[in-house]
Design an enzyme around this catalytic site. Structure first.
Site, short mmCIF file in Angstrom:
data_model
loop_
_atom_site.label_atom_id
_atom_site.label_comp_id
_atom_site.label_asym_id
_atom_site.label_seq_id
_atom_site.Cartn_x
_atom_site.Cartn_y
_atom_site.Cartn_z
N ASN A 19 0.96 -1.40 0.01
CA ASN A 19 0.02 -0.03 -0.32
C ASN A 19 0.61 1.46 -0.24
OD1 ASN A 19 0.41 0.97 3.31
ND2 ASN A 19 -0.46 -1.07 2.92
N LYS B 155 8.66 -17.49 -10.12
CA LYS B 155 8.67 -16.80 -10.26
C LYS B 155 7.16 -16.70 -11.08
CE LYS B 155 8.97 -13.10 -13.32
NZ LYS B 155 9.24 -12.25 -14.51
#
Ligand code: FMN
Length: 414
Positions: free
Chosen positions: A216, A294
């Site tokens: 955030n 990944k």
């Protein structure tokens, strides 16, 4: 506020030097006088003539200048101002000032001045994040030097991150704050002396795979400022910080974590405490299972990211039956129904005080320098004006010091 004030502006040799010209315009528009000083390196980026045209006066460049010394000696120059501003403050100028070097006009002025100094750093992000620069900024903060920025964003060198010079109007706002006489709320000396305070700050990063995460916009500025203010009030402070791009507050035991679960573990480990302040913007959710490698694009399409709830750190501490801190403070960053949500949070999380702030689009609170908060407790709500985050921190700490003092003396609880 700036009318009639004299600002000594030292322009360092960085790519952002051109923005100092706009800063001069903004200051003069507001009635301030500006005395310009340039380092030799700054002349590689802007000309003394442009700075002189905008300040409307002589620009000082040399330490060993007979005419300058005859007109106004270097010691006098540094003292004639109400505030010394360094913009852009290069890594080099910051290092010199932190170490008390005085081998050119700018560094000599910084050592000789008896006025407040405000630095607006600007440099490549690796220079800013280098341990040497972090140490220097920490030393200067301890010496009472004020900082504005740097901001985050795309840099002239093509990289992205912290290191951009703050916008001229943000520097003007920081100058106004620095000049304000009542900027420091006087705290009773040692008002949190002997108290242990645990503060959380910054965002958390919840991994999706080894390279991606959920995050955030929290910068950690408010939480770090509270830790600094509590330490200045005599408390022994533990700061549990998520990933941030600002320096650890001096004299504070800072513990770095990434995820909400790590933050909870560090907070638990830091207990018992007299006061717990949960200023971090902890992610409510994390991925159910972060990928070990990944994730790749492919025929299977977008991954199905299943989210699960993170532990609630504030409630976990607020609801403790053993060793609950005497005061538990939560933050409520809301975009809708701010006060109703804050009041609900006060009860749900069993805390003593909620600091509520509107982080809706356009408020600039998340990641910014200012905050407009409402204090919600069992008695009612108190709203404060928009303030510098350092000022919000000092006021919160002053309030907690008064509260804990009342508790100790058996006085009323507000
Ligand atoms: C193109 C260029 C851009 C630069 N930009 C910066 C910068 O943004 N910040 C910084 O700290 N140093 C920057 N430097 C390095 C400084 O110019 C160098 O450290 C210089 O000695 C600083 O001198 P001063 O601190 O006396 O102004 C840059 C150098 C070059 C060549």
């Amino acid at each position: 506020m700036l009318k009639g004030k004299q600002i000594l502006l030292i322009v360092g040799g960085g790519i952002a030097a051109y923005k100092a010209l706009d800063l001069v315009r903004r200051l003069r528009e507001r009635g301030a006088g500006v005395l310009g000083v340039m380092t030799p390196a700054a002349r590689q980026f802007i000309t003394p003539l442009s700075l002189a045209s905008l300040t409307g006066g002589k620009v000082h460049e040399e330490l060993f200048s007979l005419t300058d010394e005859a007109e106004m000696g270097h010691i006098e120059l540094s003292r004639a101002a109400d505030l010394v501003v360094v913009a852009p403050a290069t890594a080099d100028l910051i290092a010199k000032a932190a170490n008390g070097l005085a081998n050119d006009l700018a560094s000599t002025l910084l050592l000789a001045t008896d006025k407040k100094v405000l630095m607006a750093p600007a440099m490549n992000l690796r220079m800013w994040l280098h341990p040497a620069t972090c140490r220097n900024v920490e030393t200067l903060t301890q010496d009472g030097v004020l900082f504005v920025g740097p901001g985050e964003g795309e840099m002239a060198c093509g990289e992205f991150g912290p290191g951009r010079l703050s916008e001229p109007l943000d520097i003007v706002a920081a100058i106004e704050t620095a000049l304000r006489k009542d900027t420091r709320i006087p705290l009773p000396q040692g008002s949190l002396f002997g108290k242990r305070v645990v503060v959380t700050s910054g965002p958390t990063h919840e991994p999706i795979d080894p390279v991606r995460y959920i995050a955030n916009r929290s910068s950690g500025r408010q939480g770090h400022a509270i830790a600094r203010a509590a330490s200045a009030a005599g408390a022994q402070v533990v700061l549990v910080s998520g990933p941030v791009a600002i320096v650890d507050p001096p004299g504070v035991d800072t513990r770095h974590v990434e995820t909400a679960r790590e933050m909870l573990a560090e907070v638990e480990a830091a207990m018992p405490a007299d006061i717990f302040i949960a200023a971090a913007a902890v992610a409510d959710w994390r991925t159910e299972a972060a990928g070990a490698s990944k994730m790749k694009k492919g025929a299977a399409g977008a991954p199905d990211l299943r989210l699960v709830e993170n532990p609630d750190i504030l409630a976990a501490i607020g609801r403790r039956t053993a060793e609950r801190p005497r005061i538990v403070v939560g933050f409520a960053a809301e975009t809708d129904d701010l006060l109703a949500n804050a009041r609900a949070k006060l009860a749900r999380k069993a805390c003593d005080l909620i600091v509520a702030n509107d982080v809706g689009e356009g408020t600039g609170v998340m990641g910014g320098l200012r905050n407009q908060v409402h204090l919600v407790d069992a008695v009612g709500t108190e709203s404060w004006p928009s303030l510098d985050k350092e000022e919000v921190a000092r006021r919160i700490v002053a309030r907690l010091a008064a509260l804990i003092g009342e508790q100790s003396s058996g006085g009323p609880r507000s």
